[in-house]
Design a protein around this motif. Structure first.
Motif, PDB file in Angstrom:
ATOM      1  N   GLY A 193       0.815  -1.212   0.000  1.00  0.00           N
ATOM      2  CA  GLY A 193       0.000   0.000   0.000  1.00  0.00           C
ATOM      3  C   GLY A 193       0.846   1.258   0.000  1.00  0.00           C
ATOM      4  O   GLY A 193       0.587   2.193  -0.771  1.00  0.00           O
ATOM      5  N   ILE A 194       1.853   1.292   0.859  1.00  0.00           N
ATOM      6  CA  ILE A 194       2.729   2.462   0.916  1.00  0.00           C
ATOM      7  C   ILE A 194       3.478   2.637  -0.399  1.00  0.00           C
ATOM      8  O   ILE A 194       3.630   3.756  -0.904  1.00  0.00           O
ATOM      9  CB  ILE A 194       3.712   2.324   2.094  1.00  0.00           C
ATOM     10  CG1 ILE A 194       2.941   2.419   3.419  1.00  0.00           C
ATOM     11  CG2 ILE A 194       4.802   3.393   2.037  1.00  0.00           C
ATOM     12  CD1 ILE A 194       3.773   2.084   4.639  1.00  0.00           C
ATOM     13  N   THR A 195       3.933   1.513  -0.998  1.00  0.00           N
ATOM     14  CA  THR A 195       4.660   1.576  -2.270  1.00  0.00           C
ATOM     15  C   THR A 195       3.800   2.172  -3.373  1.00  0.00           C
ATOM     16  O   THR A 195       4.215   3.096  -4.082  1.00  0.00           O
ATOM     17  CB  THR A 195       5.132   0.171  -2.688  1.00  0.00           C
ATOM     18  OG1 THR A 195       6.031  -0.345  -1.705  1.00  0.00           O
ATOM     19  CG2 THR A 195       5.838   0.214  -4.039  1.00  0.00           C
ATOM     20  N   ASN A 196       2.589   1.656  -3.538  1.00  0.00           N
ATOM     21  CA  ASN A 196       1.717   2.135  -4.609  1.00  0.00           C
ATOM     22  C   ASN A 196       1.243   3.562  -4.367  1.00  0.00           C
ATOM     23  O   ASN A 196       1.174   4.364  -5.304  1.00  0.00           O
ATOM     24  CB  ASN A 196       0.521   1.188  -4.757  1.00  0.00           C
ATOM     25  CG  ASN A 196       0.864  -0.076  -5.512  1.00  0.00           C
ATOM     26  OD1 ASN A 196       0.871  -0.109  -6.736  1.00  0.00           O
ATOM     27  ND2 ASN A 196       1.159  -1.129  -4.775  1.00  0.00           N
ATOM     28  N   CYS A 197       0.886   3.897  -3.125  1.00  0.00           N
ATOM     29  CA  CYS A 197       0.437   5.260  -2.836  1.00  0.00           C
ATOM     30  C   CYS A 197       1.567   6.272  -3.042  1.00  0.00           C
ATOM     31  O   CYS A 197       1.341   7.358  -3.592  1.00  0.00           O
ATOM     32  CB  CYS A 197      -0.094   5.348  -1.407  1.00  0.00           C
ATOM     33  SG  CYS A 197      -1.704   4.561  -1.153  1.00  0.00           S
ATOM     34  N   THR A 198       2.773   5.924  -2.614  1.00  0.00           N
ATOM     35  CA  THR A 198       3.918   6.810  -2.819  1.00  0.00           C
ATOM     36  C   THR A 198       4.179   7.017  -4.301  1.00  0.00           C
ATOM     37  O   THR A 198       4.444   8.145  -4.751  1.00  0.00           O
ATOM     38  CB  THR A 198       5.173   6.225  -2.140  1.00  0.00           C
ATOM     39  OG1 THR A 198       4.921   6.080  -0.734  1.00  0.00           O
ATOM     40  CG2 THR A 198       6.376   7.132  -2.347  1.00  0.00           C
ATOM     41  N   LEU A 199       4.107   5.929  -5.085  1.00  0.00           N
ATOM     42  CA  LEU A 199       4.311   6.038  -6.530  1.00  0.00           C
ATOM     43  C   LEU A 199       3.248   6.931  -7.160  1.00  0.00           C
ATOM     44  O   LEU A 199       3.559   7.785  -8.006  1.00  0.00           O
ATOM     45  CB  LEU A 199       4.263   4.641  -7.162  1.00  0.00           C
ATOM     46  CG  LEU A 199       4.431   4.563  -8.675  1.00  0.00           C
ATOM     47  CD1 LEU A 199       5.787   5.129  -9.103  1.00  0.00           C
ATOM     48  CD2 LEU A 199       4.290   3.127  -9.159  1.00  0.00           C
TER      49      LEU A 199
END
Length: 349
Positions: A193-199
């Motif tokens: 979740g953090i990876t996709n939201c940050t991207l």
């Protein structure tokens, strides 16, 4: 063996994930695909960690042996970081229709890695069942999107690479599936979740209104979070290849929900896919794998009852409550009974 609980867990995981897809599609018009993926994963991660904190009445260290942490970290890096990144690259160079077809590679690659690299047992019945299930998924995806091809080589390779990452993730997760499934699924959900939201935010995507975010995260908790907990429990009892095959029925379940809830039309391809998947699942459900086998000495931690595989003494005052969890050692034993390639049956043939 059709009443085996891990089989029910695998099918329930597919049910929740497949059922979440039509609801996620309803949100896709208001939220960018990258951010939507992030919110779905984030909802699963936050929700499961809240459940874990309530269940354990505060933070409790995971019962994961030190030697197994590399497997979990590898699974998170592969499935929670590299997989989503490659998928986003692929989606920018290919159509959604072609990507949905290519995503069926995950089950195939999961099984190939399980059989070739991790030496998981499979006979012709299991291989045929998996191929029929995957064929049904391919047919369903092809028919739903008109069967057109609009992909670049880069896009196709990137989506295929994402599938390979998730296949690696599935097999590595199997290595740690004996530990707390809520911890595994919650941690993987937070990272993805953090990876996709940050991207998404780095690409300039703006956040939607809070009610839409909450709706997306709620769908993610059920379709990605609880589903992943059940998937880990299935890995524990079935192994990677069989779990992946059962989970591949998710697109068909999603199509059924879309037809029942959103009144989407059916087609001849839908019914043919249903037959292919039904036969494939039947081949798996009616499997009976039984032979004389020897359990090598094994030491690990997981919830268990004192069955024929758990005949050990306790180094503490046991209150007699089962199931319970503690470090325990399996003594060598040779016997014969029906079994799957679960955490206690990883022997050669």
């Amino acid at each position: 063996m059709t009443s085996h609980p891990p089989i029910l867990a695998a099918l329930a995981a597919a049910l929740l994930f497949g059922a979440s897809t039509p609801f996620a599609k309803q949100l896709a018009g208001d939220i960018s695909p990258i951010l939507l993926a992030g919110l779905l994963y984030l909802g699963s991660g936050i929700g499961l960690w809240v459940v874990r904190l309530i269940r354990d009445r505060g933070f409790a260290a995971p019962d994961l042996p030190a030697r197994e942490w590399p497997w979990l970290l590898g699974a998170i890096a592969s499935g929670g970081v590299l997989g989503p990144l490659l998928l986003m690259v692929g989606l920018t160079h290919t159509s959604a229709a072609d990507a949905s077809l290519l995503l069926n590679l995950e089950a195939v690659l999961t099984a190939v890695l399980a059989w070739v690299v991790f030496r998981e047992n499979a006979d012709r019945r299991i291989v045929l069942g998996m191929l029929l299930i995957v064929a049904g998924g391919l047919l369903l995806a092809w028919s739903q999107h008109g069967g057109t091809v609009q992909s670049s080589a880069l896009g196709s390779f990137a989506v295929a690479g994402a599938c390979l990452c998730w296949a690696v993730d599935n097999n590595l997760t199997r290595k740690v599936s004996a530990t707390d499934a809520v911890f595994i699924a919650g941690t993987k959900g937070l990272v993805a979740g953090i990876t996709n939201c940050t991207l998404a935010l780095a690409l300039g995507v703006t956040l939607p209104a809070w009610p839409r975010m909450a709706e997306a995260m709620s769908v993610g908790l059920a379709g990605y979070g609880v589903s992943l907990v059940l998937f880990v429990l299935a890995l524990r009892g079935l192994g990677s290849a069989r779990t992946g095959a059962y989970f591949s029925t998710a697109p068909f379940i999603g199509a059924v929900v879309a037809i029942a809830v959103f009144q989407e039309p059916t087609s001849a391809a839908f019914w043919l896919a249903a037959v292919l998947m039904g036969v494939g699942v039947w081949l798996h459900l009616t499997e009976r794998h039984e032979h004389l086998h020897t359990h090598e000495p094994l030491e690990h931690v997981h919830r268990h009852v004192h069955d024929e595989h758990h005949r050990h003494e306790h180094a503490f005052a046991w209150d007699g409550v089962e199931p319970h969890s503690h470090p325990h050692r399996h003594a060598p034993i040779t016997h014969r009974h029906p079994h799957f390639p679960d955490v206690h049956h990883q022997h050669s043939h």
